[in-house]
Structure formats: structure tokens, C-alpha cells
Design an enzyme around this catalytic site. Structure first.
Site, short mmCIF file in Angstrom:
data_model
loop_
_atom_site.label_atom_id
_atom_site.label_comp_id
_atom_site.label_asym_id
_atom_site.label_seq_id
_atom_site.Cartn_x
_atom_site.Cartn_y
_atom_site.Cartn_z
N PHE A 1 0.83 -1.20 0.00
CA PHE A 1 0.00 0.00 0.00
C PHE A 1 0.87 1.25 0.00
CE2 PHE A 1 -2.32 -3.24 2.41
CZ PHE A 1 -3.63 -3.15 1.95
N ASP A 2 0.48 2.23 -0.79
CA ASP A 2 0.96 3.59 -0.57
C ASP A 2 0.25 4.13 0.68
OD1 ASP A 2 2.07 6.16 -0.98
OD2 ASP A 2 0.36 6.77 -2.20
N GLY A 3 0.75 5.23 1.23
CA GLY A 3 0.15 5.78 2.44
C GLY A 3 -0.91 6.83 2.16
#
Length: 361
Positions: free
Chosen positions: A212-214
Site C-alpha cells: 500500500f501507498d500511504g
């Protein structure tokens, strides 16, 4: 004494009594049907009840490679498309971008069933497609060829399937159609547009790997707005001032939560070291300047992430090439494209301020 001369028969049931009687009759019918199906013996695991499951809805173009079929549809129309699919219904479709992710979900399910044979908290895959029912035979044949367990189909015959996502209690929707994904995001459903990797890599058969990106994926785009509108220095200042204030949740927070719940089921059976789920945070943030708020936010949510990689603006592709996730979620297309080039299957989350900048570019 009854009034014989009036000819009055037995007292008619009141409307509420009639409704109660119909409800009781329906419940008896349901109980009888359930008892019948419960007595059927099958080696195939039954789909869990939707209210207990983590439902992942996948479009046919995400699950399988339908590039040629899509070309026929766009150039020759729906009738020729349906005719082509029927003529080729015994020709197995090749895997699409979501295929190996779905296979990994099913491996997790198999492990869960070994440890918790009577528990229904596991993944349920739904094929959610605007295909016509006549195309269903080819899809079923291909699903069976690969040994996938996909029992629930929603084929809407050209209509958008988005309205059905809520009815299916969908936790995650994956499609190759960016407009439908945008529609689903706006309806509050975790969704992403799937992109095929530009080269083949080997994916783990024993562990579901999700990256996941944040910002604007797990978290809101609050901080990203400051970067875009006021620059990096203001962003660093803002993050340090708000280090102890949790970030608001983003569209994929719920799915990370679902993965965490399943991980804990393995930990409870002393399977932490052999857990078939591993999660990664791959963010362009720098650790020293803006990483603490991210980690404290996850802690405040009661969520663990297995690995956190703060890249301080460096390209994500090489790191993702090392991780080899079955899926990588990001809100910015240049990260998606960089991941694709190096063999990562990426999923674009059309959420937050980055979409405004992407469209204007």
C-alpha cells in the site's frame, strides 16, 4: 351466544397478524431449504455468508486477459463480441492483472479452513461484470480450468455493476475500467483500477503479499494537499506539529483492517512465522521528517504493517521489484507506471488531490 342469523364466519385475521403469519411461513421455508442444502455433501468449500466474508469483487477484464475481446467489442459492436465469445467458449482465457492476487486469496482461504473449518471469516470472490449472460460459459470454463473457487457471479448485461457492490457487501472492488472504479470510490467502496505488469515475474504461491501507498490510499489526502499546494517545507512542518494527531482514514484502510483480522487468526494458532499474509507500506515520505505520524496513526488504529519502507521521494519500482507483491495500491499514476515497467501488478486508487493534478497534466 353466537349470532347465527348474521351469517358471520370466523373472525378475519388483522393485517399485522397476516404479515406475521407470512413472515413465519417464509422463515419456515428458508429453514427447510437451508436444512436441505446443509445435508448435501460436497468436497468444495461453500461460499461464506456475505455478512461474515471479506468480499472481493473482480471484473472479468481484471481477472482475465480480454484485450482482443475488448477490441472486437469496440470495433464491431456487442453482437459480434457475444458471438465471438460463444464460438470460443472452450478456449481458456489467459490470466489478467488480478489473477494471481485472486489465487493468493484462495491460498489464504485454504489455510484458514485447515485451522478453522467451521469459521466463515475468509475471502469470498465475486465476479462482478457488465458482460452478458451468454458470455458466462466461457468465463465459467476458464475459472474451472484454473481451479478457481468463484461461485458468485453478477453479470449485468451492459449495465454498470456498481449498484450491486453494496448489495454484495463488497469490501474491495477491482476493475480494468477506471470510470467504474471512480464511481465505486465515490459510493464509498474501496476500489482500484488494475494494470498489467510490463514483464513477467514469479509471485509467491504460499503468501499473499499486498503493498500500500500511504497518503490518499491508507490515509486521507490531507497531507498530500499541503505538499501540492504549499510545498515540502510546509508539509514537513505540518507533519511534525501534528505528529500525535492521527491521520484521517483513506479508502483502503478498511481492507488493511480486514487483512489484519485474518493475520491475527493465524497468530492465535501460533502461526505468526508461517502466516500466509504479509503487508507492506511503500511511501514516498521520508522517515525522519514525516514518518512518525504515519506509524503513530497505524498504532492508534490498532493495525500492524509487516514492513514499512520510507523512500524519501525515490522511485518505488525497484523496491516493489524486490517485494513482488500480488498487488500494489497507489493514488498517483507515475508510481503505477514505474511499478509496471519493473514487473509489478499495480492498482490505481482514484482518490484525493493527486487526481486533480493528474487530469490537468
Amino acid at each position: 351466544v353466537p349470532d347465527i342469523m348474521s351469517g358471520a364466519g370466523p373472525e378475519e385475521p388483522q393485517p399485522s397478524e397476516a404479515a406475521d403469519a407470512r413472515l413465519q411461513e417464509a422463515e419456515q421455508d428458508w429453514a427447510a431449504a437451508k436444512a436441505f442444502y446443509d445435508n448435501l455433501v460436497s468436497k468444495r468449500p461453500r461460499p461464506p455468508k456475505p455478512q461474515n466474508a471479506i468480499t472481493v469483487a473482480v471484473s472479468s477484464r481484471a481477472l482475465f486477459d480480454l484485450v482482443e475481446e475488448r477490441r472486437i467489442y469496440e470495433e464491431q459492436g456487442v453482437e459480434k463480441y457475444v458471438e465471438y465469445q460463444q464460438q470460443n467458449e472452450n478456449v481458456t482465457l489467459k490470466p489478467g492483472p488480478a489473477f494471481y492476487f485472486v489465487k493468493a486469496l484462495q491460498h489464504v482461504n485454504a489455510r484458514l479452513l485447515e485451522l478453522y473449518p467451521d469459521d466463515e471469516e475468509r475471502f469470498d470472490i465475486v465476479l462482478m461484470t457488465n458482460n452478458h449472460a451468454q458470455v458466462g460459459v466461457r468465463l465459467i470454463n476458464s475459472i474451472n480450468h484454473y481451479g478457481l473457487t468463484i461461485e458468485r457471479f453478477c453479470m449485468t448485461g451492459g449495465k454498470s455493476p456498481i449498484g450491486y457492490l453494496t448489495a454484495y457487501l463488497t469490501n474491495l472492488y477491482l476493475s480494468a475500467d477506471s470510470e467504474k472504479v471512480q464511481e465505486a470510490i465515490e459510493a464509498g467502496i474501496a476500489s482500484a483500477t488494475m494494470f498489467t505488469a510490463n514483464k513477467d515475474v514469479a509471485y509467491s504461491d504460499t503468501q499473499l503479499r499486498v503493498a500500500f501507498d500511504g497518503d490518499a490510499v491508507l490515509f486521507s489526502d490531507e497531507s498530500e494537499q499541503i505538499v501540492k499546494e504549499q510545498g515540502l517545507d510546509k508539509f514537513f512542518e505540518h507533519e511534525q506539529l501534528n505528529e500525535n494527531k492521527p491521520l484521517a482514514q483513506g479508502p483502503l484502510k478498511g481492507f488493511l483492517e480486514d487483512l489484519g483480522k485474518l493475520q491475527k487468526k493465524f497468530y492465535a494458532k501460533n502461526e505468526r512465522l508461517n502466516c500466509p499474509i504479509r503487508t507492506f507500506l511503500v511511501t514516498a515520505r521520508s522517515a525522519a521528517s514525516s514518518g512518525a505520524r504515519v506509524l503513530k496513526t497505524l498504532r492508534s488504529w490498532g493495525l500492524e504493517i509487516d514492513e514499512a519502507l520510507f523512500l524519501a521521494g525515490a522511485p518505488k519500482g525497484p523496491i516493489l521489484g524486490k517485494i513482488r507483491p500480488h498487488i500494489f495500491f497507489d493514488d498517483q499514476m507515475f508510481h503505477i507506471e514505474g511499478a509496471q515497467k519493473l514487473g509489478t501488478i499495480a492498482a490505481h486508487v482514484p482518490y484525493g488531490i493527486a487526481q486533480k493534478y493528474h487530469k490537468s497534466a
